[in-house]
Motif scaffolding. Structure first.
Motif, short mmCIF file in Angstrom:
data_model
loop_
_atom_site.label_atom_id
_atom_site.label_comp_id
_atom_site.label_asym_id
_atom_site.label_seq_id
_atom_site.Cartn_x
_atom_site.Cartn_y
_atom_site.Cartn_z
N ARG A 208 0.51 2.68 -7.01
CA ARG A 208 -0.54 1.78 -7.47
C ARG A 208 0.09 1.32 -8.75
O ARG A 208 -0.21 0.08 -9.30
CB ARG A 208 -1.83 2.51 -7.80
CG ARG A 208 -2.36 2.84 -6.35
CD ARG A 208 -3.81 3.08 -6.77
NE ARG A 208 -3.95 4.50 -7.51
CZ ARG A 208 -3.81 5.71 -7.23
NH1 ARG A 208 -3.95 5.99 -5.81
NH2 ARG A 208 -4.09 6.63 -7.90
N ARG B 60 0.89 -1.38 0.02
CA ARG B 60 0.02 0.24 -0.03
C ARG B 60 0.92 1.29 -0.12
O ARG B 60 0.57 2.19 -0.41
CB ARG B 60 -0.99 0.14 1.34
CG ARG B 60 -2.11 -0.98 1.10
CD ARG B 60 -3.07 -0.79 2.18
NE ARG B 60 -4.46 -1.72 1.80
CZ ARG B 60 -5.22 -1.42 1.11
NH1 ARG B 60 -5.35 -0.21 0.40
NH2 ARG B 60 -6.37 -2.21 0.70
N ARG C 236 -8.55 -0.68 -2.90
CA ARG C 236 -7.49 0.35 -3.08
C ARG C 236 -8.07 1.02 -4.65
O ARG C 236 -8.22 0.42 -5.74
CB ARG C 236 -6.10 -0.33 -3.37
CG ARG C 236 -5.08 0.76 -3.36
CD ARG C 236 -3.96 0.15 -3.22
NE ARG C 236 -2.72 1.18 -3.25
CZ ARG C 236 -1.33 0.83 -3.28
NH1 ARG C 236 -0.86 -0.22 -3.58
NH2 ARG C 236 -0.70 1.99 -3.50
N GLY D 222 -2.43 -4.44 -3.79
CA GLY D 222 -1.75 -3.81 -4.74
C GLY D 222 -0.65 -4.67 -5.48
O GLY D 222 0.06 -4.10 -6.23
N LEU E 296 -6.83 1.14 -8.77
CA LEU E 296 -5.77 0.14 -8.73
C LEU E 296 -5.46 -0.37 -10.14
O LEU E 296 -4.19 -0.64 -10.62
CB LEU E 296 -5.98 -1.07 -7.90
CG LEU E 296 -5.04 -1.93 -7.60
CD1 LEU E 296 -3.66 -1.63 -7.21
CD2 LEU E 296 -5.28 -3.25 -6.65
#
Length: 256
Positions: free
Chosen positions: A58, A54, A118, A82, A121
């Protein structure tokens, strides 16, 4: 990382076995292209690995994680944090390769659960299609059995890459556990896997601790990418070299 997507690049990664958030940044600054967060060996646990992922951009294309098993639960968390590739060790059958793809890929290729935790991503109009393109399912072959079954493993739909563990492979042939083999069954296995991966449009990577050996494999077109070194081994080498330089400078007759 399909061969069609790689172009002329030959990415260089390293293995990280300690829970350091700053190490990937230092490695990238030194010229590395990415990292293999190693949850199979070393001190790196799932929580720390997810935190490191994280903290990484990304779109870090070569931010990989090597897991200890094909359990889909930790794979899912790593991907949602990720990870752009998951390496599964000691793949020896088509069934194991299918299980890897199932854990890494969204339907229809696999069975990954949709949990976009996330933001942004994956880029694309279809999140699942973009995710399947962005994330690599990587089978590590490191035994004689895996090499013998290379065709059935590498032809698995949805598999993107093969990662060769030469030291363990050497042990499976009854040889010393080192990786820089210029001849013999390990080198023959590299050539065989190159042939099969090329036929199926799958990339081939290898671990090496020797820059000259890795450069030779890349120059010969035998592999597409390398993982060059392990964090603790690289640190140990730096420690040894630094103390040796100090001792040399302090020895009688050295320049003041």
């Amino acid at each position: 990382m399909k061969r069609a997507d790689l172009g002329e690049a030959n990415p260089v990664l390293y293995h990280q076995s300690v829970p350091s958030f700053s190490m990937p940044e230092w490695a990238t600054a030194a010229g590395y292209d990415g990292v293999v967060l190693d949850l199979q060996h070393g001190e790196l646990g799932l929580e720390a690995a997810c935190g490191i992922l994280r903290s990484s951009p990304r779109r870090s294309a070569y931010t990989y994680a090597r897991v200890g098993s094909l359990d889909p639960a930790p794979v899912l968390r790593l991907l949602d944090s990720g990870a752009r590739g998951v390496i599964a060790p000691t793949i020896e059958s088509r069934a194991e390769a299918v299980a890897l793809v199932n854990a890494v890929k969204y339907p229809p290729l696999g069975g990954r659960s949709l949990g976009p935790s996330r933001p942004a991503l994956y880029e694309g109009t279809s999140y699942t299609e973009a995710g399947n393109r962005a994330v690599s399912a990587i089978a590590q072959i490191e035994t004689r059995t895996g090499v013998d079954r290379a065709e059935e493993i590498i032809s698995t739909p949805g598999l993107d890459s093969i990662y060769l563990g030469p030291a363990d492979l050497a042990v499976s042939y009854g040889l010393p556990g080192r990786g820089d083999w210029a001849e013999g069954p390990v080198r023959e296995a590299v050539a065989h896997l190159r042939e099969v991966t090329s036929a199926h449009g799958v990339t081939l990577g290898i671990y090496s601790g020797q820059p000259a050996y890795a450069a030779g494999l890349l120059a010969a077109g035998l592999v597409d990418y390398v993982a060059l070194g392990i964090d603790l081994v690289l640190l140990n080498r730096a420690f040894v070299d630094t103390i040796a330089a100090l001792d040399s400078a302090r020895s009688p007759g050295s320049a003041a």
